[in-house]
Design an enzyme around this catalytic site. Structure first.
Site, short mmCIF file in Angstrom:
data_model
loop_
_atom_site.label_atom_id
_atom_site.label_comp_id
_atom_site.label_asym_id
_atom_site.label_seq_id
_atom_site.Cartn_x
_atom_site.Cartn_y
_atom_site.Cartn_z
N CYS A 273 0.83 -1.21 0.00
CA CYS A 273 0.00 0.00 0.00
C CYS A 273 0.86 1.26 0.00
O CYS A 273 0.52 2.26 -0.65
CB CYS A 273 -0.93 0.01 1.21
SG CYS A 273 -2.09 -1.36 1.23
N ASP B 37 -20.14 13.39 -15.09
CA ASP B 37 -21.57 13.14 -14.85
C ASP B 37 -21.81 12.28 -13.63
O ASP B 37 -22.95 11.88 -13.37
CB ASP B 37 -22.21 12.51 -16.08
CG ASP B 37 -21.56 11.18 -16.48
OD1 ASP B 37 -20.60 10.76 -15.80
OD2 ASP B 37 -21.99 10.58 -17.49
#
Length: 224
Positions: free
Chosen positions: A47, A140
């Site tokens: 990570c 959108d």
């Protein structure tokens, strides 16, 4: 498909605590493209390399009107402390500031809502941790791309950037990008566009590769 979202679904307008304060997701996105990506745990090796690379590429995403936001099941306090390690990994000043926020999902509410949990990887309490999920949303607020990696395999953020460039290009132009395409390479004319219309749409020219079938579907044009 990763989790509870399918391509074309609208992003949930959730509220969450992050390293930059409380946000409402749609307000955070605004009119931008957005990448929401989860990682298993803070203070873990893979990570750290992933968020380090994401931080390095953040200016490239920003140039393309793309906002990044990370998520894991750790607290804001852990995120901030771990950010110092991530910056140090990048050979930067070890501050708490990364070029994108990280969501605190310690109760796993969003991970469950979005289907981000990896049942094969568990924490010290035996609870599943978040997988390596990538959601790309358009202006959108609808899902344009989803990627799901297991906790044991790190992602390629250069590839994610390449895909975003393709998504933005193909959202504006009636083209598709072929295998291994890179920004600046030739693109493919959509097979639904008639030949005469293609000539007008692509004044730089259209090259058709001859095939044994005689079908003229492999049509290339310089990137618009």
């Amino acid at each position: 498909m990763p989790g509870g979202l399918l391509l074309g679904d609208e992003a949930p307008n959730f509220e969450a605590n992050t390293t930059v304060g409380r946000i409402r997701f749609h307000d955070f996105l605004g009119d931008s493209w957005g990448i929401l990506f989860s990682h298993p745990r803070d203070f873990t090796p893979v990570c750290t390399t992933e968020l380090g690379r994401a931080a390095k590429l953040a200016p490239e995403f920003a140039k393309r009107n793309v906002k990044l936001i990370a998520l894991s099941i750790d607290s804001v306090e852990d995120h901030l402390a771990w950010s110092k390690d991530t910056n140090a990994y990048n050979c930067e000043e070890p501050t708490e500031k990364l070029p994108f926020p990280i969501i605190d999902d310690k109760n796993r509410d969003l991970a469950i809502l979005l289907g981000m949990l990896d049942p094969a990887e568990k924490d010290e309490k035996g609870m599943p941790v978040t997988a390596r999920v990538v959601f790309v949303f358009g202006p959108d607020k609808k899902l344009k791309l989803s990627i799901l990696y297991p906790a044991t395999t790190g992602r390629n953020f250069d590839e994610i950037l390449r895909v975003v460039i393709s998504l933005q290009l193909t959202a504006e132009k009636r083209v598709a990008t072929p295998v291994d395409w890179k920004d600046g390479d030739s693109v493919m004319v959509l097979p639904t566009i008639p030949e005469e219309e293609a000539k007008k749409l692509f004044p730089k020219g259209v090259f058709t590769k001859e095939l044994p079938s005689g079908k003229k579907y492999l049509r290339y044009t310089p990137q618009p």
